[in-house]
Scaffold this motif. Structure first.
Motif, PDB file in Angstrom:
ATOM      1  N   SER A  74      67.072  31.306  25.578  1.00 34.28           N
ATOM      2  CA  SER A  74      66.394  31.924  24.439  1.00 34.28           C
ATOM      3  C   SER A  74      67.248  31.891  23.185  1.00 34.28           C
ATOM      4  O   SER A  74      66.734  32.003  22.077  1.00 34.28           O
ATOM      5  CB  SER A  74      66.012  33.369  24.756  1.00 34.28           C
ATOM      6  OG  SER A  74      67.164  34.179  24.814  1.00 34.28           O
ATOM      7  N   ARG A  75      68.553  31.718  23.338  1.00 31.19           N
ATOM      8  CA  ARG A  75      69.448  31.665  22.178  1.00 31.19           C
ATOM      9  C   ARG A  75      69.510  30.288  21.542  1.00 31.19           C
ATOM     10  O   ARG A  75      70.050  30.144  20.463  1.00 31.19           O
ATOM     11  CB  ARG A  75      70.859  32.073  22.595  1.00 31.19           C
ATOM     12  CG  ARG A  75      70.960  33.534  22.923  1.00 31.19           C
ATOM     13  CD  ARG A  75      72.360  33.883  23.333  1.00 31.19           C
ATOM     14  NE  ARG A  75      72.457  35.302  23.607  1.00 31.19           N
ATOM     15  CZ  ARG A  75      73.330  35.836  24.409  1.00 31.19           C
ATOM     16  NH1 ARG A  75      74.220  35.086  25.026  1.00 31.19           N
ATOM     17  NH2 ARG A  75      73.354  37.130  24.609  1.00 31.19           N
ATOM     18  N   ARG A  76      68.986  29.301  22.214  1.00 30.24           N
ATOM     19  CA  ARG A  76      69.027  27.943  21.663  1.00 30.24           C
ATOM     20  C   ARG A  76      68.111  27.866  20.454  1.00 30.24           C
ATOM     21  O   ARG A  76      67.010  28.423  20.457  1.00 30.24           O
ATOM     22  CB  ARG A  76      68.626  26.937  22.730  1.00 30.24           C
ATOM     23  CG  ARG A  76      69.629  26.966  23.875  1.00 30.24           C
ATOM     24  CD  ARG A  76      69.715  25.646  24.574  1.00 30.24           C
ATOM     25  NE  ARG A  76      70.879  25.645  25.428  1.00 30.24           N
ATOM     26  CZ  ARG A  76      70.837  25.785  26.743  1.00 30.24           C
ATOM     27  NH1 ARG A  76      69.681  25.904  27.346  1.00 30.24           N
ATOM     28  NH2 ARG A  76      71.947  25.783  27.438  1.00 30.24           N
ATOM     29  N   PRO A  77      68.551  27.169  19.409  1.00 24.71           N
ATOM     30  CA  PRO A  77      67.782  27.175  18.153  1.00 24.71           C
ATOM     31  C   PRO A  77      66.337  26.716  18.300  1.00 24.71           C
ATOM     32  O   PRO A  77      65.446  27.266  17.660  1.00 24.71           O
ATOM     33  CB  PRO A  77      68.552  26.200  17.255  1.00 24.71           C
ATOM     34  CG  PRO A  77      69.901  26.089  17.846  1.00 24.71           C
ATOM     35  CD  PRO A  77      69.774  26.405  19.309  1.00 24.71           C
ATOM     36  N   TRP A  78      66.070  25.724  19.130  1.00 22.05           N
ATOM     37  CA  TRP A  78      64.695  25.229  19.214  1.00 22.05           C
ATOM     38  C   TRP A  78      63.777  26.217  19.919  1.00 22.05           C
ATOM     39  O   TRP A  78      62.579  26.111  19.831  1.00 22.05           O
ATOM     40  CB  TRP A  78      64.638  23.861  19.894  1.00 22.05           C
ATOM     41  CG  TRP A  78      65.185  23.845  21.280  1.00 22.05           C
ATOM     42  CD1 TRP A  78      64.538  24.173  22.429  1.00 22.05           C
ATOM     43  CD2 TRP A  78      66.500  23.472  21.677  1.00 22.05           C
ATOM     44  NE1 TRP A  78      65.352  24.049  23.513  1.00 22.05           N
ATOM     45  CE2 TRP A  78      66.586  23.607  23.080  1.00 22.05           C
ATOM     46  CE3 TRP A  78      67.627  23.050  20.989  1.00 22.05           C
ATOM     47  CZ2 TRP A  78      67.738  23.328  23.802  1.00 22.05           C
ATOM     48  CZ3 TRP A  78      68.764  22.775  21.716  1.00 22.05           C
ATOM     49  CH2 TRP A  78      68.807  22.907  23.095  1.00 22.05           C
ATOM     50  N   GLN A  83      55.084  27.607  17.908  1.00 19.40           N
ATOM     51  CA  GLN A  83      54.021  26.633  17.736  1.00 19.40           C
ATOM     52  C   GLN A  83      52.833  27.303  17.066  1.00 19.40           C
ATOM     53  O   GLN A  83      52.514  28.453  17.354  1.00 19.40           O
ATOM     54  CB  GLN A  83      53.608  26.055  19.080  1.00 19.40           C
ATOM     55  CG  GLN A  83      54.705  25.236  19.720  1.00 19.40           C
ATOM     56  CD  GLN A  83      54.256  24.636  21.041  1.00 19.40           C
ATOM     57  OE1 GLN A  83      53.118  24.775  21.440  1.00 19.40           O
ATOM     58  NE2 GLN A  83      55.166  23.956  21.694  1.00 19.40           N
ATOM     59  N   VAL A  84      52.189  26.562  16.159  1.00 14.86           N
ATOM     60  CA  VAL A  84      51.021  27.078  15.467  1.00 14.86           C
ATOM     61  C   VAL A  84      49.925  26.024  15.515  1.00 14.86           C
ATOM     62  O   VAL A  84      50.192  24.844  15.726  1.00 14.86           O
ATOM     63  CB  VAL A  84      51.344  27.431  13.992  1.00 14.86           C
ATOM     64  CG1 VAL A  84      52.306  28.598  13.903  1.00 14.86           C
ATOM     65  CG2 VAL A  84      51.906  26.235  13.248  1.00 14.86           C
ATOM     66  N   GLU A  85      48.701  26.469  15.336  1.00 14.32           N
ATOM     67  CA  GLU A  85      47.567  25.553  15.364  1.00 14.32           C
ATOM     68  C   GLU A  85      47.617  24.569  14.203  1.00 14.32           C
ATOM     69  O   GLU A  85      47.365  23.391  14.348  1.00 14.32           O
ATOM     70  CB  GLU A  85      46.249  26.340  15.313  1.00 14.32           C
ATOM     71  CG  GLU A  85      45.997  27.180  16.548  1.00 14.32           C
ATOM     72  CD  GLU A  85      45.726  26.334  17.787  1.00 14.32           C
ATOM     73  OE1 GLU A  85      45.084  25.287  17.667  1.00 14.32           O
ATOM     74  OE2 GLU A  85      46.178  26.736  18.869  1.00 14.32           O
TER      75      GLU A  85
END
Length: 168
Positions: A74-78, A83-85
């Motif tokens: 969870s700490r990884r930047p990505w 995500q969005v529509e």
């Protein structure tokens, strides 16, 4: 590991795989990530299998490894991306007319500020000088610069009729 240890690990893996995957899913909320987390935890467990003396503590070790893997992931930047529509449109940059109007408003506001306060504001916020350097340039005390800055900002806010950002 020897053959017996490999067999023990394989049996442990077969019995605990689904449970570890469910726990991972509860941690991350995504079955694909849960598979990755469970795999990471089992790989770590496999590396340390020989060193585990108390086999009754293996479940606790697996759980702790799973939780740490989830937190690390969870700490990884990505992972911070969402995500969005639809991709949002970028904020339009102000047009030349808007920039000129803002500059004209600022100049009008600065003219309404008394000269010494105006000088302090220009030196602090446009030239980027710190309080000590402004005091040296103007030949006054640092306390005087601070009070002139506060009064100048108040006068500029009043002249512009809005809040002014001060970054400094």
């Amino acid at each position: 590991m020897n053959e017996r240890e490999e067999q023990e690990f394989a049996e442990y893996f077969a019995t605990r795989r689904d449970s570890a995957r469910r726990t991972a899913y509860l941690l991350c909320g995504d079955w694909h990530r849960a598979d990755d987390l469970a795999q990471t935890a089992f790989v770590a467990l496999h590396r340390r299998w020989r060193k585990i003396r108390d086999r009754a503590a293996t479940d606790a070790y697996l759980r702790r490894t799973l939780i740490r893997a989830s937190i690390d992931e969870s700490r990884r930047p990505w992972r911070r991306e969402q995500q969005v529509e639809q991709v949002p449109e970028p904020e339009p940059s102000p047009s030349l007319d808007e920039r000129v109007a803002a500059r004209a408003d600022l100049m009008t506001g600065l003219r309404a500020v008394p000269p010494k306060q105006r000088a302090v504001l220009v030196l602090r916020y446009f030239e980027g000088l710190d309080v000590a350097r402004v005091a040296k340039v103007l030949g006054c005390s640092e306390g005087n610069v601070k009070s002139q800055t506060a009064r100048g900002l108040a006068n500029l806010r009043a002249a512009l009729g809005e809040e002014v950002e001060t970054h400094g």
